[in-house]
Motif scaffolding. Structure first.
Motif: not given
Length: 134
Positions: A122-133
């Protein structure tokens, strides 16, 4: 800070259990969890990231003393220890305070750590952008 609750402690519902040069260890008079309390710097610091090195070391020393006191009186089965920083991090009083929370095997949420709710589906971010390292 003129309006900071921890800079202007009223002691109506909390008492100083321990103190050192830079910090207080306070417990609520009627705690939700037996023996729980907070360590606060005597000087106003908004979050843990604002503590001086001396305040950090004093917090650590007081945390060890508080544990001894709690162990002696309440004999908990475990502990949660942590800071909330910023309103999104759950901080409601903007004066740094370290929660020292004894835990007991007969609690409803015994065995659930401080990250339990973070891992909840239930604690998932909405519209989260992927972060690449790179």
């Amino acid at each position: 800070m003129n309006n900071c609750e921890y800079c202007n402690i009223s002691f109506e519902n909390q008492k100083i259990i321990l103190e050192n040069k830079h910090c207080f260890y306070l417990q609520l008079i009627n705690p939700e969890i037996e023996g729980s309390g907070i360590i606060i710097p005597k000087e106003h610091r908004e979050t843990v990231f604002d503590l001086t090195e001396e305040e950090w070391l004093s917090t650590y020393e007081l945390m060890k003393e508080a544990k001894k006191e709690i162990d002696k009186i309440h004999k908990p089965d475990g502990y949660n220890v942590g800071w909330n920083c910023g309103s999104v991090g759950g901080q409601h009083i903007f004066h740094s305070h370290l929660h020292v929370i004894p835990r007991y095997v007969d609690e409803t949420y015994a065995g659930k750590g401080i990250r339990n709710w973070i891992k909840s589906p239930d604690n998932k971010r909405v519209g989260k952008k992927e972060i690449t390292h790179e």
